[in-house]
Design a protein around this motif. Sequence first.
Motif, PDB file in Angstrom:
ATOM      1  N   LYS A   1       0.956  -1.081   0.246  1.00 23.05           N
ATOM      2  CA  LYS A   1       0.401  -0.113  -0.148  1.00 23.05           C
ATOM      3  C   LYS A   1       1.083   1.213   0.256  1.00 23.05           C
ATOM      4  N   MET A   2       0.213   2.045  -0.887  1.00 22.99           N
ATOM      5  CA  MET A   2       0.891   3.554  -1.222  1.00 22.99           C
ATOM      6  C   MET A   2       1.527   4.473   0.604  1.00 22.99           C
ATOM      7  N   MET A   3       2.454   4.833   0.761  1.00 21.83           N
ATOM      8  CA  MET A   3       2.659   5.476   2.639  1.00 21.83           C
ATOM      9  C   MET A   3       3.119   6.619   2.341  1.00 21.83           C
ATOM     10  N   VAL A   4       2.132   7.334   3.458  1.00 21.75           N
ATOM     11  CA  VAL A   4       3.132   8.566   3.894  1.00 21.75           C
ATOM     12  C   VAL A   4       3.249   8.326   5.117  1.00 21.75           C
TER      13      VAL A   4
ATOM     14  N   VAL B   1       6.251   8.574   0.833  1.00 21.73           N
ATOM     15  CA  VAL B   1       6.394  10.087   0.817  1.00 21.73           C
ATOM     16  C   VAL B   1       6.260   9.763   2.796  1.00 21.73           C
ATOM     17  N   VAL B   2       7.461  11.160   2.854  1.00 27.47           N
ATOM     18  CA  VAL B   2       7.340  11.741   3.761  1.00 27.47           C
ATOM     19  C   VAL B   2       6.830  13.104   4.089  1.00 27.47           C
ATOM     20  N   VAL B   3       5.908  13.524   5.197  1.00 28.11           N
ATOM     21  CA  VAL B   3       5.580  14.898   5.112  1.00 28.11           C
ATOM     22  C   VAL B   3       6.221  15.803   6.506  1.00 28.11           C
ATOM     23  N   TYR B   4       6.688  16.840   6.072  1.00 29.78           N
ATOM     24  CA  TYR B   4       6.543  17.614   7.078  1.00 29.78           C
ATOM     25  C   TYR B   4       5.813  19.020   7.471  1.00 29.78           C
TER      26      TYR B   4
ATOM     27  N   ASP C   1       2.777  10.265  -8.998  1.00 34.08           N
ATOM     28  CA  ASP C   1       3.233  10.169 -10.133  1.00 34.08           C
ATOM     29  C   ASP C   1       4.913   9.531  -9.305  1.00 34.08           C
ATOM     30  N   PRO C   2       4.713   8.802  -9.573  1.00 40.49           N
ATOM     31  CA  PRO C   2       6.915   7.957  -9.010  1.00 40.49           C
ATOM     32  C   PRO C   2       7.451   8.126  -9.731  1.00 40.49           C
ATOM     33  N   ALA C   3       7.429   8.717 -10.742  1.00 43.43           N
ATOM     34  CA  ALA C   3       8.554   9.331 -12.075  1.00 43.43           C
ATOM     35  C   ALA C   3       9.528  10.954 -11.213  1.00 43.43           C
TER      36      ALA C   3
ATOM     37  N   ARG D   1      12.487  10.867  -9.208  1.00 42.06           N
ATOM     38  CA  ARG D   1      13.288  12.423  -9.029  1.00 42.06           C
ATOM     39  C   ARG D   1      14.137  13.103  -8.492  1.00 42.06           C
ATOM     40  N   PHE D   2      13.151  13.485  -7.472  1.00 42.77           N
ATOM     41  CA  PHE D   2      13.324  13.334  -5.715  1.00 42.77           C
ATOM     42  C   PHE D   2      13.930  13.285  -4.682  1.00 42.77           C
ATOM     43  N   SER D   3      13.866  11.446  -5.059  1.00 40.27           N
ATOM     44  CA  SER D   3      14.945  11.026  -4.539  1.00 40.27           C
ATOM     45  C   SER D   3      16.471  10.763  -4.721  1.00 40.27           C
ATOM     46  N   ALA D   4      16.154  11.174  -6.558  1.00 45.55           N
ATOM     47  CA  ALA D   4      17.507  11.208  -6.733  1.00 45.55           C
ATOM     48  C   ALA D   4      18.619  12.291  -6.418  1.00 45.55           C
ATOM     49  N   LYS D   5      17.525  13.658  -6.458  1.00 44.04           N
ATOM     50  CA  LYS D   5      18.567  14.665  -6.384  1.00 44.04           C
ATOM     51  C   LYS D   5      19.198  14.821  -4.465  1.00 44.04           C
TER      52      LYS D   5
END
Length: 244
Positions: A62-65, A143-146, A206-208, A212-216
């Motif tokens: 399951k997708m998780m935040v 995704v992690v959220v602050y 948007d997995p892409a 991209r964010f993870s790579a950056k």
Amino acid sequence: QHLYDFVDSIICHSDHIEARLKSEFSVPMAKISVIPHGPFFYDLPDVGSESILRNFGLDQGKMMVLWQGIIFPYKGIDLLLRAWQRVEAAEGAALLVIAGTGSPELLEQIRAQVAELGLKQVKMCFRFISTEELVALDRAADVVVYPYRAITTSGALATGLALDKAIVASDLAVFRELLTNGENALLVDPENTAELAGALVKLLDDPALRERFSAKVREMDFGDRSWLSIAEKTVAVYESVLSR
């Protein structure tokens, strides 16, 4: 103010806090050194994560935040829950995990808000979270959220960066020193429910973009290299004070 006058040197974690020390407490710039906050627990081996997640009752498919940390009002869980109501309407399959502990009164307020908003896809893990559990949750999160209202520094953010996570965070000066909106994270006004919800939905859909964010973030090399730099700068501050 008296404490700042008494000490020979002050170490803070961001340029924003350096500016506040100068403007609000008249601390001379020569007395201040900015050394970033380092990441926690990123170097723990990835052992037993599956059983840890099962113990939390989490479905790894399951997708998780993830929101994790010590719970205080300024960290914006109430804002996140209001936004999550919109996310559930758009993304019925995603799960929000809130992991950490705080005052009994605050935890009860969160439970009451979840019930009042009719949220179905929220997992509340209100207890002490061990380091192994924390890292397993971070690694499993999409995704992690602050959604903080204010912040001077954030070990939770440093850990999320060290673990190469896709991030949604508040558009605060301290966060902007590490995060650039649209480049390695999405920065939002957490008081704007639609904006916060929209950022979460955008990344979940948007997995892409997440990759991209993870790579950056990975390019920042926010693990061992960070601590080596922090150590060198800290030693330099002490040597400077001792040589005066």
